[in-house]
Design a protein around this motif. Sequence first.
Motif, PDB file in Angstrom:
ATOM      1  N   ALA A  88       0.830  -1.210   0.000  1.00 53.44           N
ATOM      2  CA  ALA A  88       0.000   0.000   0.000  1.00 53.44           C
ATOM      3  C   ALA A  88       0.861   1.256   0.000  1.00 53.44           C
ATOM      4  O   ALA A  88       0.558   2.231  -0.701  1.00 53.44           O
ATOM      5  CB  ALA A  88      -0.934  -0.009   1.210  1.00 53.44           C
ATOM      6  N   LEU A 108      -5.574   0.532   0.426  1.00 54.46           N
ATOM      7  CA  LEU A 108      -5.262   1.075   1.755  1.00 54.46           C
ATOM      8  C   LEU A 108      -6.124   0.424   2.827  1.00 54.46           C
ATOM      9  O   LEU A 108      -5.650   0.124   3.930  1.00 54.46           O
ATOM     10  CB  LEU A 108      -5.463   2.593   1.759  1.00 54.46           C
ATOM     11  CG  LEU A 108      -4.474   3.393   0.913  1.00 54.46           C
ATOM     12  CD1 LEU A 108      -4.944   4.830   0.750  1.00 54.46           C
ATOM     13  CD2 LEU A 108      -3.080   3.333   1.515  1.00 54.46           C
ATOM     14  N   THR A 153       0.648   7.864  -4.903  1.00 56.91           N
ATOM     15  CA  THR A 153      -0.723   8.379  -4.775  1.00 56.91           C
ATOM     16  C   THR A 153      -1.329   7.940  -3.453  1.00 56.91           C
ATOM     17  O   THR A 153      -1.953   8.745  -2.744  1.00 56.91           O
ATOM     18  CB  THR A 153      -1.594   7.889  -5.944  1.00 56.91           C
ATOM     19  OG1 THR A 153      -1.023   8.363  -7.170  1.00 56.91           O
ATOM     20  CG2 THR A 153      -3.020   8.387  -5.820  1.00 56.91           C
ATOM     21  N   ARG A 154      -1.122   6.688  -3.086  1.00 55.35           N
ATOM     22  CA  ARG A 154      -1.676   6.197  -1.815  1.00 55.35           C
ATOM     23  C   ARG A 154      -0.996   6.874  -0.633  1.00 55.35           C
ATOM     24  O   ARG A 154      -1.650   7.204   0.365  1.00 55.35           O
ATOM     25  CB  ARG A 154      -1.568   4.676  -1.743  1.00 55.35           C
ATOM     26  CG  ARG A 154      -2.512   3.988  -2.717  1.00 55.35           C
ATOM     27  CD  ARG A 154      -2.614   2.512  -2.475  1.00 55.35           C
ATOM     28  NE  ARG A 154      -1.449   1.759  -2.863  1.00 55.35           N
ATOM     29  CZ  ARG A 154      -1.277   1.184  -4.052  1.00 55.35           C
ATOM     30  NH1 ARG A 154      -2.212   1.279  -4.982  1.00 55.35           N
ATOM     31  NH2 ARG A 154      -0.190   0.493  -4.311  1.00 55.35           N
ATOM     32  N   ARG A 155       0.317   7.104  -0.741  1.00 55.82           N
ATOM     33  CA  ARG A 155       0.997   7.818   0.348  1.00 55.82           C
ATOM     34  C   ARG A 155       0.439   9.236   0.492  1.00 55.82           C
ATOM     35  O   ARG A 155       0.227   9.727   1.609  1.00 55.82           O
ATOM     36  CB  ARG A 155       2.505   7.848   0.108  1.00 55.82           C
ATOM     37  CG  ARG A 155       3.174   6.506   0.276  1.00 55.82           C
ATOM     38  CD  ARG A 155       4.693   6.619   0.317  1.00 55.82           C
ATOM     39  NE  ARG A 155       5.280   7.294  -0.821  1.00 55.82           N
ATOM     40  CZ  ARG A 155       5.687   6.699  -1.944  1.00 55.82           C
ATOM     41  NH1 ARG A 155       5.565   5.394  -2.081  1.00 55.82           N
ATOM     42  NH2 ARG A 155       6.235   7.412  -2.914  1.00 55.82           N
ATOM     43  N   ASP A 170       3.013   3.015  -3.382  1.00 55.66           N
ATOM     44  CA  ASP A 170       2.472   3.889  -4.421  1.00 55.66           C
ATOM     45  C   ASP A 170       2.419   5.336  -3.923  1.00 55.66           C
ATOM     46  O   ASP A 170       1.857   5.603  -2.852  1.00 55.66           O
ATOM     47  CB  ASP A 170       1.064   3.419  -4.801  1.00 55.66           C
ATOM     48  CG  ASP A 170       0.498   4.231  -5.930  1.00 55.66           C
ATOM     49  OD1 ASP A 170       0.724   3.860  -7.093  1.00 55.66           O
ATOM     50  OD2 ASP A 170      -0.170   5.252  -5.651  1.00 55.66           O
ATOM     51  N   HIS A 216      -7.533   2.674  -5.116  1.00 54.69           N
ATOM     52  CA  HIS A 216      -6.471   3.010  -4.163  1.00 54.69           C
ATOM     53  C   HIS A 216      -6.987   2.896  -2.729  1.00 54.69           C
ATOM     54  O   HIS A 216      -6.296   2.365  -1.853  1.00 54.69           O
ATOM     55  CB  HIS A 216      -5.950   4.427  -4.424  1.00 54.69           C
ATOM     56  CG  HIS A 216      -5.050   4.541  -5.604  1.00 54.69           C
ATOM     57  ND1 HIS A 216      -3.806   3.944  -5.670  1.00 54.69           N
ATOM     58  CD2 HIS A 216      -5.216   5.193  -6.780  1.00 54.69           C
ATOM     59  CE1 HIS A 216      -3.242   4.226  -6.823  1.00 54.69           C
ATOM     60  NE2 HIS A 216      -4.076   4.980  -7.526  1.00 54.69           N
ATOM     61  N   VAL A 217      -8.193   3.367  -2.505  1.00 53.48           N
ATOM     62  CA  VAL A 217      -8.791   3.299  -1.172  1.00 53.48           C
ATOM     63  C   VAL A 217      -8.931   1.842  -0.736  1.00 53.48           C
ATOM     64  O   VAL A 217      -8.646   1.498   0.413  1.00 53.48           O
ATOM     65  CB  VAL A 217     -10.151   4.039  -1.142  1.00 53.48           C
ATOM     66  CG1 VAL A 217     -10.944   3.688   0.105  1.00 53.48           C
ATOM     67  CG2 VAL A 217      -9.932   5.544  -1.235  1.00 53.48           C
ATOM     68  N   MET A 224      -2.578  10.194  -0.324  1.00 48.68           N
ATOM     69  CA  MET A 224      -3.918  10.065   0.258  1.00 48.68           C
ATOM     70  C   MET A 224      -3.833   9.926   1.770  1.00 48.68           C
ATOM     71  O   MET A 224      -4.612  10.540   2.511  1.00 48.68           O
ATOM     72  CB  MET A 224      -4.659   8.872  -0.351  1.00 48.68           C
ATOM     73  CG  MET A 224      -5.137   9.097  -1.744  1.00 48.68           C
ATOM     74  SD  MET A 224      -5.954   7.596  -2.360  1.00 48.68           S
ATOM     75  CE  MET A 224      -6.847   8.271  -3.755  1.00 48.68           C
TER      76      MET A 224
END
Length: 115
Positions: free
Chosen positions: A14, A55, A19-21, A17, A51-52, A23
């Motif tokens: 998770a 996570l 983008t996930r970091r 990425d 992505h959610v 978020m």
Amino acid sequence: MVEYLSPLDAVFHALSDPTRRAMLKHLSAGEQKVGDLAAPFDMSLAAASKHVKVLEAAGLLRREVRGRAHVCRLDVGPMHAGLEWMRYYEKFWNAQLDTLEEILNSEDSEKEKKS
């Protein structure tokens, strides 16, 4: 979906990425709707939802449905396992670097004695 060998694998996946970091960083300020998490990125709501879900599967995010809105909040608990894993290697590398420093200092002392 990918099967992970351990919860730690899911956390590192998770966090791998950007983008996930990002978020997660946004969630550190407080609860946000999935749409709000997607807003800073050039992505569809469906992509943000994927992505959610990653996570959420890692336990880093908790999602609650409130009417039609999916509200997310950060859960840092699973990060502690990753932190402990990194601390082990921090100790390992610090010991290795301390040994290297001793060797280099010893070589420098020998060179000074010969000069």
